[in-house]
Scaffold this active site. Structure first.
Site, PDB file in Angstrom:
ATOM      1  N   LYS A  53       0.837  -1.210   0.000  1.00 19.19           N
ATOM      2  CA  LYS A  53       0.000   0.000   0.000  1.00 19.19           C
ATOM      3  C   LYS A  53       0.864   1.249   0.000  1.00 19.19           C
ATOM      4  CE  LYS A  53      -3.026  -1.602   3.170  1.00 19.19           C
ATOM      5  NZ  LYS A  53      -3.431  -2.916   2.729  1.00 19.19           N
ATOM      6  N   GLN A  97      -5.372  -2.223   9.135  1.00 18.71           N
ATOM      7  CA  GLN A  97      -5.179  -3.540   8.521  1.00 18.71           C
ATOM      8  C   GLN A  97      -5.834  -4.625   9.384  1.00 18.71           C
ATOM      9  OE1 GLN A  97      -3.749  -4.149   5.493  1.00 18.71           O
ATOM     10  NE2 GLN A  97      -4.270  -6.301   5.719  1.00 18.71           N
ATOM     11  N   ASP A 120     -11.784   2.256   3.471  1.00 22.08           N
ATOM     12  CA  ASP A 120     -11.912   0.800   3.480  1.00 22.08           C
ATOM     13  C   ASP A 120     -13.376   0.390   3.237  1.00 22.08           C
ATOM     14  OD1 ASP A 120     -10.533  -1.538   3.785  1.00 22.08           O
ATOM     15  OD2 ASP A 120     -10.222  -1.341   5.946  1.00 22.08           O
TER      16      ASP A 120
HETATM   17  N1  GUN Z   1      -7.256  -7.514   5.369  1.00 18.80           N
HETATM   18  C1  GUN Z   1      -7.571  -8.269   4.273  1.00 18.80           C
HETATM   19  N2  GUN Z   1      -8.366  -7.574   3.436  1.00 18.80           N
HETATM   20  C2  GUN Z   1      -8.555  -6.354   3.997  1.00 18.80           C
HETATM   21  C3  GUN Z   1      -9.273  -5.211   3.597  1.00 18.80           C
HETATM   22  O1  GUN Z   1      -9.918  -5.158   2.538  1.00 18.80           O
HETATM   23  N3  GUN Z   1      -9.230  -4.151   4.463  1.00 18.80           N
HETATM   24  C4  GUN Z   1      -8.531  -4.191   5.635  1.00 18.80           C
HETATM   25  N4  GUN Z   1      -8.540  -3.108   6.411  1.00 18.80           N
HETATM   26  N5  GUN Z   1      -7.851  -5.254   6.035  1.00 18.80           N
HETATM   27  C5  GUN Z   1      -7.865  -6.325   5.218  1.00 18.80           C
END
Ligand code: GUN
Length: 294
Positions: A53, A97, A120
Site C-alpha cells: 500500500k 489492517q 476501506d
Molecule cells: N485484510 C484483508 N483484506 C482487507 C481489507 O480489505 N481491508 C482491511 N482493512 N484489512 C484487510
C-alpha cells in the site's frame, strides 16, 4: 482450450493510469491525498500488504503515514491513533489492517473511524448506505471484483452469481453490491457459506462464481457448469519445497481443472489481489475530492 485468464495486474494498471490523471489534477490545485495506515502486530502477510500500500501510494503521488503498533497494543492505543488521524487535515483516508489481534474488538475500532475518511468502506454507516443504494465508500476487494467482471466484458445484469463465503470483508459486501439495481450489478445472488448443505447444488447453477472461503479446492471442476466465470479471492499458502520460500500461493479454486470448463477465470496470484489496493487508491481520490469539494 480452456478459459480466458483474467489479468488482474493489467486491469489494475489500467485503472491506476486513469487515477493518475485525477491525482495530477488534484496536485495542481495543491491537494495531496493522504492515507493513514495502522498495522497492529507483525503478521507477515499483513506486513507485506501494508508495504504494498505504501509503495502504491508513493507511485501514485499520494502521501502515506504508516504506524506499526506492537501485537500487545491496547484497544485504547489504537483508538487514540484513529482519533488523531480523524482530526488530521493531511489525512483523508484511514486504513486499519485486518485482522486485528484477538484481544482487540474489531467492530469498535472500525466504528471509531470518521465515515468520511473510511476508504476501506467497512464503517457501518458506509455499509448501510451501500445496502440501501446510496453513494458510499465501497469496500475495496468487492469493488475490485465488480471492476474485474465489468472490464472483462462479463454481464452481471440478470446473471446468477453464487458467492461462496460470508466474511464482512468480501462475501457479505460483494453479494449486497451485486444485487443492487445499478450498473455493473443487478444480478440474482445466492450467498453460500459453511452452513450450506450441498454447496455443489448451488455452484452448478451459477453463471458467475465468486469464491472467498479461505480454503484450497473449495470449488472443483465437478462443481461448475461449462462456460462459468470464476473469481477466486482465496490466498492460501501451501507448503512446496520446490519454491525457495518453502510455500506457494493458491486460491480457493482448483484452477487447472476448473479452467478447462470455465469461460473466464482469475488466477492466484495476479487476479483479484492487485485490485484491492487499486480500489483503495480510487477511494482515496474520491475522499480527497469530497473533502475539498472538487
Ligand atoms: N485484510 C484483508 N483484506 C482487507 C481489507 O480489505 N481491508 C482491511 N482493512 N484489512 C484487510
Amino acid at each position: 482450450m480452456g478459459a480466458k485468464v483474467i489479468d488482474g495486474k493489467q486491469i489494475a494498471a489500467e485503472i491506476r493510469e486513469e487515477l493518475k490523471v485525477e491525482v495530477t489534477g488534484l496536485r495542481e490545485r495543491g491537494i495531496v491525498p493522504g492515507l493513514g495506515v495502522i498495522l497492529v502486530g507483525a503478521d507477515p502477510a499483513s506486513e507485506s500488504y501494508v508495504k504494498a500500500k505504501k509503495r502504491a501510494c508513493g507511485n501514485m503521488g499520494l502521501f502515506s503515514d504508516d504506524h506499526q503498533l506492537s501485537a500487545e497494543a491496547t484497544q485504547e492505543d489504537i483508538l487514540a491513533l484513529v482519533d488523531q488521524m480523524n482530526h488530521d487535515p493531511k489525512i483523508n483516508g484511514i486504513w486499519v489492517q485486518l485482522p486485528l489481534p484477538k484481544h482487540i474488538d474489531e467492530a469498535v475500532v472500525l466504528l471509531a473511524i470518521d465515515p468520511d475518511k473510511d476508504v476501506d468502506g467497512f464503517h457501518p454507516i458506509n455499509l448501510g448506505k451501500m445496502i440501501v443504494g446510496e453513494e458510499a465508500f465501497l469496500p475495496c476487494t468487492p469493488n475490485g471484483i465488480l471492476q474485474l467482471l465489468f472490464r472483462s466484458g462479463v454481464k452481471t445484469s440478470g446473471a446468477h452469481v453464487v458467492v461462496v463465503g460470508r466474511s464482512n470483508i468480501v462475501g457479505k459486501p460483494v453479494a449486497n453490491m451485486l444485487l443492487q439495481k445499478k450498473e455493473h450489478a443487478n444480478a440474482t445472488v445466492t450467498l453460500c457459506h459453511t452452513g450450506t448443505k450441498d454447496l455443489a447444488h448451488f455452484t452448478r447453477q451459477a453463471d458467475i462464481i465468486i469464491v472467498a472461503a479461505g480454503r484450497p479446492n473449495t470449488v472443483t471442476a465437478d462443481m461448475v457448469k461449462k462456460g462459468v466465470v470464476v473469481i477466486d479471492v482465496g490466498v492460501n499458502r501451501v507448503e512446496d519445497a520446490r519454491h525457495e520460500r518453502g510455500y506457494r500461493l493458491v486460491g480457493d479454486v482448483d484452477f487447472e481443472a476448473v479452467k478447462e470448463k470455465a469461460a473466464q477465470i482469475t488466477p492466484v496470484p495476479g487476479g483479484v489481489g492487485p485490485m484491492t489496493i487499486t480500489m483503495l487508491l480510487f477511494n482515496m481520490v474520491e475522499s480527497a475530492k469530497r473533502a475539498n469539494q472538487v
